[in-house]
Scaffold this active site. Structure first.
Site, PDB file in Angstrom:
ATOM      1  N   ARG A   1       0.959  -1.289   0.020  1.00  0.00           N
ATOM      2  CA  ARG A   1      -0.001  -0.001  -0.146  1.00  0.00           C
ATOM      3  C   ARG A   1       0.891   0.992  -0.090  1.00  0.00           C
ATOM      4  NH1 ARG A   1      -1.987  -3.593   4.037  1.00  0.00           N
ATOM      5  NH2 ARG A   1      -4.057  -4.422   3.590  1.00  0.00           N
TER       6      ARG A   1
ATOM      7  N   LYS B   1      -1.982  -2.164   8.029  1.00  0.00           N
ATOM      8  CA  LYS B   1      -2.964  -1.838   8.639  1.00  0.00           C
ATOM      9  C   LYS B   1      -3.182  -2.354  10.107  1.00  0.00           C
ATOM     10  CE  LYS B   1      -6.189  -0.671   4.824  1.00  0.00           C
ATOM     11  NZ  LYS B   1      -7.656  -1.002   4.357  1.00  0.00           N
TER      12      LYS B   1
ATOM     13  N   HIS C   1      -2.920   2.356  -5.803  1.00  0.00           N
ATOM     14  CA  HIS C   1      -3.765   1.115  -5.734  1.00  0.00           C
ATOM     15  C   HIS C   1      -3.889   0.313  -6.806  1.00  0.00           C
ATOM     16  CE1 HIS C   1      -5.460  -0.619  -1.945  1.00  0.00           C
ATOM     17  NE2 HIS C   1      -6.483  -1.438  -2.541  1.00  0.00           N
TER      18      HIS C   1
ATOM     19  N   ARG D   1      -1.180  -1.903  -6.991  1.00  0.00           N
ATOM     20  CA  ARG D   1      -1.354  -2.950  -6.179  1.00  0.00           C
ATOM     21  C   ARG D   1      -2.474  -4.065  -6.778  1.00  0.00           C
ATOM     22  NH1 ARG D   1      -1.452  -4.421  -0.572  1.00  0.00           N
ATOM     23  NH2 ARG D   1      -3.085  -4.869   0.325  1.00  0.00           N
TER      24      ARG D   1
ATOM     25  N   HIS E   1      -3.778  -9.100   3.642  1.00  0.00           N
ATOM     26  CA  HIS E   1      -5.083  -9.073   4.093  1.00  0.00           C
ATOM     27  C   HIS E   1      -5.138 -10.135   5.149  1.00  0.00           C
ATOM     28  CE1 HIS E   1      -6.327  -7.866  -0.434  1.00  0.00           C
ATOM     29  NE2 HIS E   1      -5.980  -6.827   0.354  1.00  0.00           N
TER      30      HIS E   1
ATOM     31  N   TYR F   1      -9.660  -9.981  -6.438  1.00  0.00           N
ATOM     32  CA  TYR F   1      -8.212 -10.373  -7.323  1.00  0.00           C
ATOM     33  C   TYR F   1      -8.422 -11.507  -8.207  1.00  0.00           C
ATOM     34  CZ  TYR F   1      -6.617  -6.423  -4.574  1.00  0.00           C
ATOM     35  OH  TYR F   1      -6.239  -5.216  -4.210  1.00  0.00           O
TER      36      TYR F   1
END
Length: 303
Positions: free
Chosen positions: A146, A170, A241, A244, A267, A276
């Site tokens: 990210r 995150k 993004h 990404r 994730h 994806y």
């Protein structure tokens, strides 16, 4: 109410470590909500109830906001009122019964390999900023990180022995991403030469340096991508993004397992990575031609 907003923004920026981009979005959303309250003569935050929230969301729908934008506004308000409840500013959370609109499924935008190569050709590697900009694109594509993770990479986070970079994802979750030979060469050239030129005698632990010798920001990276796209032959809207998305798509199209891609992207849930699993039409045709017995040779017409 402005004071409460400022306290909340300080909280998500300093204690929750939200990215600069997210903090800006939350600030903008709350400014809009507080303006709505002012126009509806709601002077005290304790007056806000379910009906007022519904009225605000109806206004957003009437203004033709997308479902995705409305979901983001709801997320902002949910966090804001949870903060107020936690600090005993309010007794009841008016967001409890509010749910997000069901969003239309949309395939992520990604670049084909030739489009990515066109993008990488734009920066002039013979200049310090051009070399840094090429590194930014290569880092995003080679690792799938990210933009908030990118700008926080420190030189000491890079391990050239096993070709890994430590990133903070995150929720302050630490993970390691892998890079290959192409990125390794660009990184070494940048750290040993270009970065020193950009620093102009200043000290910094961070990898990416701006033109003034300071740390490159989240917004700075977005501007680099925007300017690079403008100079390219691409007509797509491209953000960090999207690169990404491109990393994930190319990995899966190349045969990588979904679980591996999940780990590399950082994730928490496999379901997040499953967006994806779309495959480009070219890949579908390739697989069909290789595997279907009737794909490459004519059928038997003898009846």
């Amino acid at each position: 109410m402005d004071r409460l907003k400022e306290e909340f923004i300080d909280y998500i920026a300093d204690e929750k470590n939200y990215s600069e981009h997210t903090v800006e979005a939350y600030t903008k959303d709350l400014d809009q909500f507080l303006l709505f309250l002012n126009n509806s003569q709601t002077v005290n935050i304790n007056q806000v109830d379910y009906s007022i929230i519904r009225g605000y969301l109806t206004e957003l729908y009437n203004k033709k906001y997308t479902k995705k934008s409305i979901s983001r506004h709801i997320s902002t308000l949910r966090s804001f009122f949870r903060f107020l409840l936690m600090n005993k500013v309010i007794d009841k959370n008016p967001m409890t019964l509010i749910s997000n609109p069901k969003e239309d499924k949309k395939l992520p935008t990604f670049l084909h390999i030739n489009e990515l190569e066109d993008l990488l050709e734009v920066p002039n590697s013979n200049t310090p900023l051009g070399h840094r900009n090429k590194l930014i694109i290569e880092l995003l594509y080679s690792t799938g990180i990210r933009v908030s993770e990118l700008v926080n990479i420190k030189v000491n986070d890079i391990n050239f022995y096993d070709s890994t970079i430590k990133v903070m994802g995150k929720g302050s979750k630490e993970r390691y991403v892998i890079f290959g030979k192409i990125l390794k060469e660009i990184l070494l050239d940048y750290i040993n030469d270009t970065r020193l030129k950009l620093l102009k005698g200043k000290d910094s632990d961070y990898l990416l340096i701006n033109k003034n010798g300071g740390n490159l920001s989240d917004r700075g990276v977005r501007l680099v991508i925007d300017e690079t796209v403008k100079k390219s032959s691409l007509s797509k809207k491209i953000s960090p993004h999207v690169i990404r998305h491109t990393f994930a798509t190319h990995m899966l199209n190349g045969g990588a397992e979904l679980k591996v891609v999940q780990e590399l992207l950082g994730h928490s849930n496999l379901s997040t990575t499953q967006i994806y699993t779309h495959i480009s039409n070219d890949k579908i045709r390739e697989v069909y031609r290789k595997n279907h017995p009737r794909a490459e040779r004519g059928g038997n017409n003898n009846g």
